[in-house]
Scaffold this active site. Structure first.
Site, PDB file in Angstrom:
ATOM      1  N   ARG A 192      12.340   5.495  79.191  1.00  0.00           N
ATOM      2  CA  ARG A 192      12.469   5.247  77.761  1.00  0.00           C
ATOM      3  C   ARG A 192      12.754   3.763  77.524  1.00  0.00           C
ATOM      4  O   ARG A 192      13.471   3.124  78.307  1.00  0.00           O
ATOM      5  CB  ARG A 192      13.621   6.065  77.171  1.00  0.00           C
ATOM      6  CG  ARG A 192      13.326   7.557  77.031  1.00  0.00           C
ATOM      7  CD  ARG A 192      12.259   7.865  75.984  1.00  0.00           C
ATOM      8  NE  ARG A 192      12.004   9.289  75.809  1.00  0.00           N
ATOM      9  CZ  ARG A 192      11.026   9.974  76.404  1.00  0.00           C
ATOM     10  NH1 ARG A 192      10.183   9.369  77.228  1.00  0.00           N
ATOM     11  NH2 ARG A 192      10.870  11.259  76.153  1.00  0.00           N
ATOM     12  N   HIS A 216       2.775   4.068  76.601  1.00  0.00           N
ATOM     13  CA  HIS A 216       3.454   5.351  76.841  1.00  0.00           C
ATOM     14  C   HIS A 216       2.448   6.401  77.315  1.00  0.00           C
ATOM     15  O   HIS A 216       2.234   7.427  76.656  1.00  0.00           O
ATOM     16  CB  HIS A 216       4.171   5.829  75.573  1.00  0.00           C
ATOM     17  CG  HIS A 216       5.233   6.851  75.866  1.00  0.00           C
ATOM     18  ND1 HIS A 216       6.441   6.868  75.230  1.00  0.00           N
ATOM     19  CD2 HIS A 216       5.270   7.898  76.747  1.00  0.00           C
ATOM     20  CE1 HIS A 216       7.176   7.873  75.684  1.00  0.00           C
ATOM     21  NE2 HIS A 216       6.489   8.516  76.609  1.00  0.00           N
TER      22      HIS A 216
END
Ligand code: NDP
Ligand code: OXD
Length: 306
Positions: free
Chosen positions: A221, A269
């Site tokens: 993250r 991502h």
């Protein structure tokens, strides 16, 4: 049985069809405000209103491995929170991280620049023993990544909360062994969940403890990394480069200093994507197991944050 689906940034129709096909007889529908109470929910970053209205669900199935966004909401007190448990993500993560490590270690970007410029030149082979790799997080994804990297005969260090025994991995555990883990690693791979304990874990102090010429791979993250600290360590040369797949704000804002940085490789991502068929099969299998009163993997401990 009633299944409600509430996933932002997700094309709903194929999921609804897939779930309905795998659960004949179930009523599978897209959530809308005011929709009737469901038995189970399939979610990704749902709004608080969804949680407030669907307070009677038995389980919330998150269609990702990370539950940090979900745990920021007020959740129904009796609902199980269940995350994806591999479902085809571990092999993708292993591919991505091995690619990033090998690209850096073998200097493939340098060779590409050379050959594009018409240069035929050799670089001195680097020693694997000079590139110990530290994998933070030895869960479903981190363990798979550590095992895959070990196949390439790099020295591998692993760090987790509880002690682990994994072939080919020197295991470190807990806050008390974190600094020794960092000091023994040149490449750092982050596969921790985002929790209050792990936010900002990659910062000036911790990245500064890596062996000089460190390399950072963040696939967990964005909020694990203090962006400005990485930039400062790149500027000082203590960190040689980074491969980043996740960011504090996604999409990465157009004016962010990471864009176009000569020693940062960015991807949007995408290191381990949710695979719909595998995920539906896993969720449907778990609904069946719960109905039979059997244990299931991937139940989140909300107190721990993962
Ligand atoms: P797991 O829950 O299986 O593993 C988490 C690991 O982190 C465990 O080994 C755990 O230790 C360790 N850990 C947690 N807290 C701490 C702490 N405070 N100190 C040290 N170690 C800690 O998660 P997954 O492997 O399935 O996924 C990891 C993360 O990857 C997800 O949370 C998500 O954020 C990210 N992800 C990113 C994707 C992408 O496309 N970029 C795709 C999928 C996931 P212990 O084993 O002792 O409990
Ligand atoms: C996940 C992700 O957590 O895609 O699964 O990041």
């Amino acid at each position: 049985m009633k299944i409600t689906f509430c996933c932002t940034d997700t094309k709903a129709e194929p999921w609804l069809q897939g779930l309905a096909a795998a659960l004949p007889g179930a009523d599978v529908s897209m959530w809308q405000p005011g929709a009737p109470q469901a038995d189970y929910a399939v979610v990704w970053a749902p709004p608080q209103q969804f949680m407030d209205e669907q307070a009677g669900v038995k389980a919330l199935f998150n269609i990702g491995a990370g539950v940090d966004a979900l745990l920021q909401l007020r959740l129904p007190p009796d609902a199980l929170v269940v995350r994806l448990d591999d479902a085809g993500m571990a092999v993708q993560m292993a591919e991505y991280v091995c690619h990033a490590v090998i690209r850096h270690f073998r200097e493939f970007d340098g060779y590409e620049a050379d050959t594009k410029a018409g240069r035929w030149g050799y670089r001195k082979p680097r020693l694997r023993s000079d590139f110990p790799i530290g994998v933070m997080g030895l869960g479903v994804l981190g363990e798979r990544v550590a095992r895959a990297l070990a196949q390439f005969e790099f020295p591998i260090n692993g760090w987790s909360r509880s002690p682990k025994a994994i072939d080919g991995v020197r295991a470190f555990a807990g806050a008390e062994q974190f600094h020794s883990f960092l000091a023994a690693s040149r490449v750092l791979v982050n596969l921790l969940p985002l929790t209050p304990e792990t936010a900002n874990v990659m910062n000036q102090d911790t990245l500064g403890r890596l062996l000089p010429g460190g390399y950072v791979i963040n696939v967990a993250r964005g909020a694990h990394l203090v962006d400005g600290d990485l930039l400062a360590l790149l500027a000082s040369g203590h960190v040689a480069g980074a491969t980043l797949d996740v960011f504090r704000t996604e999409p990465l804002p157009a004016d962010h200093a990471f864009w176009g940085h000569p020693r940062i490789i960015l991807t949007p991502h995408t290191s381990a994507r949710t695979l719909r068929e595998e995920s539906i099969a896993q969720i449907v299998g778990k609904i069946g197991a719960l109905a039979r009163g059997e244990p299931i993997a991937g139940i989140v401990n909300a107190g721990r944050g993962y």
